[in-house]
Motif scaffolding. Structure first.
Motif, short mmCIF file in Angstrom:
data_model
loop_
_atom_site.label_atom_id
_atom_site.label_comp_id
_atom_site.label_asym_id
_atom_site.label_seq_id
_atom_site.Cartn_x
_atom_site.Cartn_y
_atom_site.Cartn_z
N ARG A 217 0.84 -1.21 0.00
CA ARG A 217 0.00 0.00 0.00
C ARG A 217 0.87 1.25 0.00
O ARG A 217 0.60 2.21 -0.72
CB ARG A 217 -0.91 -0.04 1.24
N GLU A 218 1.92 1.25 0.80
CA GLU A 218 2.81 2.41 0.89
C GLU A 218 3.51 2.67 -0.43
O GLU A 218 3.66 3.83 -0.84
CB GLU A 218 3.85 2.19 2.01
N GLN A 219 3.95 1.61 -1.12
CA GLN A 219 4.60 1.78 -2.41
C GLN A 219 3.63 2.33 -3.46
O GLN A 219 4.00 3.17 -4.28
CB GLN A 219 5.19 0.46 -2.90
N LEU B 26 0.96 4.22 -2.84
CA LEU B 26 0.73 5.63 -2.49
C LEU B 26 1.91 6.50 -2.90
O LEU B 26 1.73 7.60 -3.43
CB LEU B 26 0.49 5.77 -0.99
N ARG B 27 3.13 6.01 -2.68
CA ARG B 27 4.33 6.77 -3.05
C ARG B 27 4.38 6.97 -4.56
O ARG B 27 4.69 8.05 -5.05
CB ARG B 27 5.59 6.05 -2.58
N ALA B 28 4.05 5.92 -5.32
CA ALA B 28 4.06 6.04 -6.79
C ALA B 28 3.05 7.08 -7.26
O ALA B 28 3.35 7.89 -8.15
CB ALA B 28 3.76 4.67 -7.41
N ALA C 147 1.96 9.65 -5.49
CA ALA C 147 2.46 10.95 -5.04
C ALA C 147 3.59 11.45 -5.94
O ALA C 147 3.75 12.66 -6.13
CB ALA C 147 2.94 10.86 -3.60
N GLU C 148 4.35 10.53 -6.53
CA GLU C 148 5.45 10.90 -7.42
C GLU C 148 4.97 11.16 -8.85
O GLU C 148 5.78 11.41 -9.73
CB GLU C 148 6.53 9.82 -7.40
N ASP D 3 -6.36 5.21 -6.87
CA ASP D 3 -6.26 6.43 -6.06
C ASP D 3 -7.48 6.57 -5.16
O ASP D 3 -7.37 6.93 -3.99
CB ASP D 3 -6.06 7.66 -6.93
N TYR E 260 -6.30 8.46 -1.84
CA TYR E 260 -5.29 9.44 -2.24
C TYR E 260 -5.99 10.64 -2.89
O TYR E 260 -6.77 10.49 -3.81
CB TYR E 260 -4.30 8.81 -3.22
N ASP F 91 -4.98 14.13 -4.80
CA ASP F 91 -3.88 14.84 -5.43
C ASP F 91 -3.89 16.30 -5.03
O ASP F 91 -4.91 16.97 -5.11
CB ASP F 91 -3.98 14.71 -6.94
#
Length: 90
Positions: free
Chosen positions: A62-64, A66-68, A70-71, A82, A87, A89
């Protein structure tokens, strides 16, 4: 009372495929990163099991996922990871 689907060929095929893979009881990932045609760089984030993820997708946490997002990695417009991840934006 008769239970539909009990002992059906479909059910037995599914149970064989799990053990044939050598990973009985293993669940599919909740989140996927689809790689591009060069098989290196990710191009989309998907919910696990998305029909549009193709065969070039890897399971991630899940963290990966979310990070993707966000990037700037785009979310699949079909499965909407999302939304599933909560998430927002920006």
């Amino acid at each position: 009372m008769r239970v539909l689907g009990s002992g059906s060929p479909r059910r037995s095929v599914g149970s064989r495929s799990g053990s044939a893979a050598g990973r009985p009881g293993r669940r599919p990932p909740h989140w996927l990163l689809e790689r591009g045609l060069n098989s290196r760089a990710p191009v989309y984030v998907h919910v696990g099991g998305c029909w549009n993820a193709r065969h070039r997708a890897d399971g991630v946490s899940r963290e990966q996922a979310l990070r993707a997002l966000a990037e700037g990695l785009p979310a699949c417009s079909h499965c909407r990871p999302d939304t599933e991840l909560g998430y927002v934006d920006g």
